[in-house]
Write a protein that holds these residues in place. Structure first.
Motif, PDB file in Angstrom:
ATOM      1  N   UNK A 212      14.634 -47.198  35.238  1.00  0.00           N
ATOM      2  CA  UNK A 212      15.333 -47.983  34.225  1.00  0.00           C
ATOM      3  C   UNK A 212      14.421 -48.198  33.026  1.00  0.00           C
ATOM      4  N   UNK A 213      15.005 -48.267  31.844  1.00  0.00           N
ATOM      5  CA  UNK A 213      14.238 -48.583  30.650  1.00  0.00           C
ATOM      6  C   UNK A 213      13.845 -50.060  30.675  1.00  0.00           C
ATOM      7  N   UNK A 214      12.753 -50.373  29.975  1.00  0.00           N
ATOM      8  CA  UNK A 214      12.271 -51.748  29.913  1.00  0.00           C
ATOM      9  C   UNK A 214      13.364 -52.694  29.432  1.00  0.00           C
ATOM     10  N   UNK A 215      14.110 -52.279  28.412  1.00  0.00           N
ATOM     11  CA  UNK A 215      15.175 -53.129  27.873  1.00  0.00           C
ATOM     12  C   UNK A 215      16.247 -53.410  28.928  1.00  0.00           C
ATOM     13  N   UNK A 216      16.533 -52.410  29.751  1.00  0.00           N
ATOM     14  CA  UNK A 216      17.549 -52.576  30.791  1.00  0.00           C
ATOM     15  C   UNK A 216      17.067 -53.535  31.870  1.00  0.00           C
TER      16      UNK A 216
END
Length: 254
Positions: A212-216
């Motif tokens: 997962x991306x950091x923002x997610x």
């Protein structure tokens, strides 16, 4: 599982100088039931005491071993948290696991006699060092130990299969729910709370592990908090509604 600056990992030579080594007895360790088979007699425990060569301290950010290092040892974590990771050709890190006290790491080196990942301390840690040739020799003499080693290897295979399923089939919320529930279960087995935990890893490291991306990751933590499932105070996580958290995870297995 307050934002801390990520320490720069020291070179292997530096970390080795920082490690301290001294003898330790398995029979006197309060984690022996987590990393060793249960039911050994006094003579067998004495043999196991001889199997552990030293205990080593690793500073936060230090490498216990690095990809490409010769494989000669297994390590039982006594205190602290580790992450294992691999680095792609373009320099990106992929976290492959998080390990805690009572767990054994270093098994990745068995197949090729070289480690194929990095093991890095997420906080000051201490490990018991077990020469693998001693483990093999003693396993031939103590069938219960041999079964235990096989069980540890099998658990790694099951874990890797679980991560593959998690990355392939689960939505972001399901992945994070599964991650938190797994951490809680493992920590509870070590006598910690079933409802509170401290994340030793960063949001970035969680994202790398879960695909997962950091923002997610940050957005999903926020959603869980808004929904009254967890309370987040920087790295401190308090589970407010276990049933809702389990329901999110179970939705992926129905």
């Amino acid at each position: 599982m307050h934002a801390e600056p990520k320490p720069i990992a020291p070179k292997a030579a530096d970390s080795k100088q920082a490690e301290s080594s001294f003898k330790v007895a398995c029979s006197n360790c309060n984690l022996r039931e987590l990393c060793l088979p249960v039911g050994l007699n006094a003579d067998e425990m004495q043999q196991l005491d001889g199997m552990v060569a030293t205990r080593k301290k690793i500073k936060q950010g230090g490498h216990l071993y690095s990809s490409g290092d010769a494989f000669t040892m297994l390590y039982a974590i006594r205190t602290g948290f580790f992450k294992t990771s691999v680095v792609s050709e373009d320099g990106r890190e992929q976290v492959t696991g998080f390990q805690m006290a009572g767990e054994i790491i270093g098994l990745d080196g068995i197949v090729s006699d070289k480690h194929n990942c990095n093991a890095i301390a997420l906080e000051d840690a201490e490990v018991c060092v077990m020469p693998f040739n001693h483990v093999e020799d003693l396993s031939r003499e103590i069938p219960m130990l041999q079964r235990h080693v096989h069980k540890i290897m099998s658990r790694e295979i099951v874990r890797e299969n679980g991560v593959m399923m998690l990355l392939a089939n689960m939505r972001a919320e399901e992945r994070l729910a599964a991650f938190l529930l797994n951490l809680l279960q493992r920590l509870h087995a070590r006598g910690y709370s079933q409802s509170e935990l401290i994340l030793r890893m960063t949001r970035e490291e969680i994202g790398s592990y879960l695909g997962m991306k950091l923002e997610t990751v940050s957005r999903t933590f926020s959603k869980f908090s808004e929904d009254g499932i967890i309370e987040v105070k920087q790295k401190n996580i308090r589970i407010l509604d276990h049933d809702k958290l389990k329901a999110i995870f179970n939705a992926s297995t129905c």
